[in-house]
Design a protein around this motif. Sequence first.
Motif, PDB file in Angstrom:
ATOM      1  N   SER A  87       0.399   2.676   0.826  1.00  0.00           N
ATOM      2  CA  SER A  87      -0.528   3.607   0.187  1.00  0.00           C
ATOM      3  C   SER A  87      -1.891   2.949   0.060  1.00  0.00           C
ATOM      4  O   SER A  87      -2.000   1.723  -0.059  1.00  0.00           O
ATOM      5  CB  SER A  87      -0.020   4.044  -1.192  1.00  0.00           C
ATOM      6  N   GLU A 145      -4.617   5.602  -3.944  1.00  0.00           N
ATOM      7  CA  GLU A 145      -3.402   6.406  -4.017  1.00  0.00           C
ATOM      8  C   GLU A 145      -2.418   5.772  -5.001  1.00  0.00           C
ATOM      9  O   GLU A 145      -2.459   4.569  -5.262  1.00  0.00           O
ATOM     10  CB  GLU A 145      -2.727   6.492  -2.645  1.00  0.00           C
ATOM     11  N   ARG A 201       9.605   1.729  -0.296  1.00  0.00           N
ATOM     12  CA  ARG A 201       8.252   2.083  -0.733  1.00  0.00           C
ATOM     13  C   ARG A 201       7.362   2.233   0.493  1.00  0.00           C
ATOM     14  O   ARG A 201       7.411   1.417   1.420  1.00  0.00           O
ATOM     15  CB  ARG A 201       7.684   1.011  -1.660  1.00  0.00           C
ATOM     16  N   ARG A 260       6.002  11.015  -4.655  1.00  0.00           N
ATOM     17  CA  ARG A 260       4.600  10.579  -4.613  1.00  0.00           C
ATOM     18  C   ARG A 260       3.957  10.723  -5.984  1.00  0.00           C
ATOM     19  O   ARG A 260       4.063  11.770  -6.627  1.00  0.00           O
ATOM     20  CB  ARG A 260       3.812  11.423  -3.596  1.00  0.00           C
ATOM     21  N   LYS A 273       4.278   5.633  -3.441  1.00  0.00           N
ATOM     22  CA  LYS A 273       5.024   6.620  -2.656  1.00  0.00           C
ATOM     23  C   LYS A 273       6.339   5.980  -2.200  1.00  0.00           C
ATOM     24  O   LYS A 273       6.354   4.816  -1.795  1.00  0.00           O
ATOM     25  CB  LYS A 273       4.224   7.062  -1.426  1.00  0.00           C
TER      26      LYS A 273
END
Length: 278
Positions: free
Chosen positions: A186, A190, A183, A229, A193
Motif C-alpha cells: 500500500s 493508504e 498483507r 481495506r 490492505k
Amino acid sequence: HDLALTDDKSSLLPLHETNVSDVVNALFEKGFEFAMDESEKWSPESNTGKILSKHATKMMNEEIDGPMGKWPNAAYGDDVLVWTSKCPHDGHGSQYPVMKARGIIPTSASKLVRLLLDSGRVQQYNKMSLGRIDEHCFAEGVDRLSKCSVTGIQGEAKIVRSKSQPPVIRKPVELRLLLHAQRLPSGSEEGAKYLIIGRSVWETEHGTAEATDNSTTRCEMLLSVNLIRDIQISGCCEITTITHGVSPGIPVSIGKRIGLAAAAKYIRDIRAVFEKHE
C-alpha cells in the motif's frame, strides 16, 4: 484445477507432492484477480443497483459525509452491496454462480483480518458454527513481508477444518480448507490492505473425504476471497467477500438465492461483533 501452474494439467493437485508455495501463490493470484475486478461481469442484486445509483448522485452533489473507500462501487454507511457473476471457466462447479458482497466494518483492517484468521473466534460471527480447528500450519504471520524460510510462503497459510449446523439439514456440514492470508502493498497515504484466500482440500486422490467418516456432509468451496481495506481517518475498513461453492442436490436457482442472503448476512454478523465490543 484452474490455477496457473504450467507444469500440471491434472484435475487435482497433491499437496504432499507439489510445491505448496506454488499452489498458494497461484491461488493468491486467482483470488486477487476476482477481488479487484469491478467490471460489468458482476450483476448487482436489484437493491444494490438502486443503492449504487443513489451513491453516484450523492457523490456528484458532494453529499457523501461518511466513511467511504476511494475505489469503484465502494460501500457506504450501513449498506451491504451484493453481486453475482457466472463462473469464468468451464469444468467442475462452473454451473454454480460466484457471489460477491461488500460492506463497511467499524474496526481496522488489521483487527478484522485477525478475527477471521482466529479459528477460536469463528462462533462470534457465525452462529451456525460448531467450531473450527487448525490442522496444519505452513507459515505464520499475516503481516510478515518476507517469505517463510521453510515453505517459501509469504503471510499466513494453514489447513483448517470447520463444522456448522444449518437449519433443516440433518447432518452437520463440514469444510476443509487451505487458507492463506497476506498483507498487500500500500502507498504512504493508504491504509492497510489484506487478502484472505481459501479453497477446499481433500483426503484422497479422488477428491473425496475419508470413507470411514459419515458423521458430516462435506461441502466444497472452489474459491473463498476476503479483501479487507482500511478507510483512512474513519477508524473503519471495508470487506469484499467472494464465494464460489458447490452445493450438490440444491437447484442452482435456489442456491443462488441462498448464497446471496448468506453473503450479506456474513458481513452484517461480522459488523455486529465490532459494534458490540468497540
